[in-house]
Design a protein around this motif. Sequence first.
Motif, PDB file in Angstrom:
ATOM      1  N   PRO A  24       0.916  -1.069  -0.243  1.00  0.00           N
ATOM      2  CA  PRO A  24      -0.036   0.059  -0.052  1.00  0.00           C
ATOM      3  C   PRO A  24       0.783   1.293   0.005  1.00  0.00           C
ATOM      4  O   PRO A  24       1.950   1.319   0.837  1.00  0.00           O
ATOM      5  CB  PRO A  24      -0.672  -0.141   1.051  1.00  0.00           C
ATOM      6  CG  PRO A  24      -0.102  -0.836   2.041  1.00  0.00           C
ATOM      7  CD  PRO A  24       0.742  -1.982   1.355  1.00  0.00           C
ATOM      8  N   ARG A  25       0.558   2.267  -0.849  1.00  0.00           N
ATOM      9  CA  ARG A  25       1.150   3.501  -0.931  1.00  0.00           C
ATOM     10  C   ARG A  25       0.641   4.456   0.193  1.00  0.00           C
ATOM     11  O   ARG A  25      -0.479   4.331   0.480  1.00  0.00           O
ATOM     12  CB  ARG A  25       1.069   4.069  -2.345  1.00  0.00           C
ATOM     13  CG  ARG A  25       1.750   3.308  -3.324  1.00  0.00           C
ATOM     14  CD  ARG A  25       1.565   3.922  -4.691  1.00  0.00           C
ATOM     15  NE  ARG A  25       2.265   3.382  -5.654  1.00  0.00           N
ATOM     16  CZ  ARG A  25       2.162   3.717  -7.106  1.00  0.00           C
ATOM     17  NH1 ARG A  25       1.539   4.889  -7.435  1.00  0.00           N
ATOM     18  NH2 ARG A  25       2.465   3.206  -7.812  1.00  0.00           N
ATOM     19  N   ALA A  26       1.721   5.426   0.520  1.00  0.00           N
ATOM     20  CA  ALA A  26       1.058   6.228   1.442  1.00  0.00           C
ATOM     21  C   ALA A  26       0.206   7.515   0.725  1.00  0.00           C
ATOM     22  O   ALA A  26       0.631   7.785  -0.641  1.00  0.00           O
ATOM     23  CB  ALA A  26       2.285   7.154   2.251  1.00  0.00           C
TER      24      ALA A  26
END
Length: 99
Positions: A91-93
């Motif tokens: 998951p990306r920030a």
Amino acid sequence: MSTPVPPPARGAGVRRAAVGVLSGSAVVGALTMANAPWEAVVATLVGTLVVSLILGLAQIIMPQESEHKRDLWLAWMRQRERRAQAAAPKPRARARSRQ
């Protein structure tokens, strides 16, 4: 002391492969008698031989003792889980929106 277990018959895997080839030959014979196109006959013949070869190799490679077979399946499933976890996208920030 427990009684020894007799070893499995050696020719069982060979018989299964032979049955596969013979049944495939019967299908090819039926296709030929029905005047099927030669491409269909060849495709059926090749498919039969490939399936028989794969099943024969699986009989050779897979251990016959149920405990060893279970261990092999568990190791394979663990390896698949590790691959799936390694390939899963991280998951990306989220970027903060400016206000």
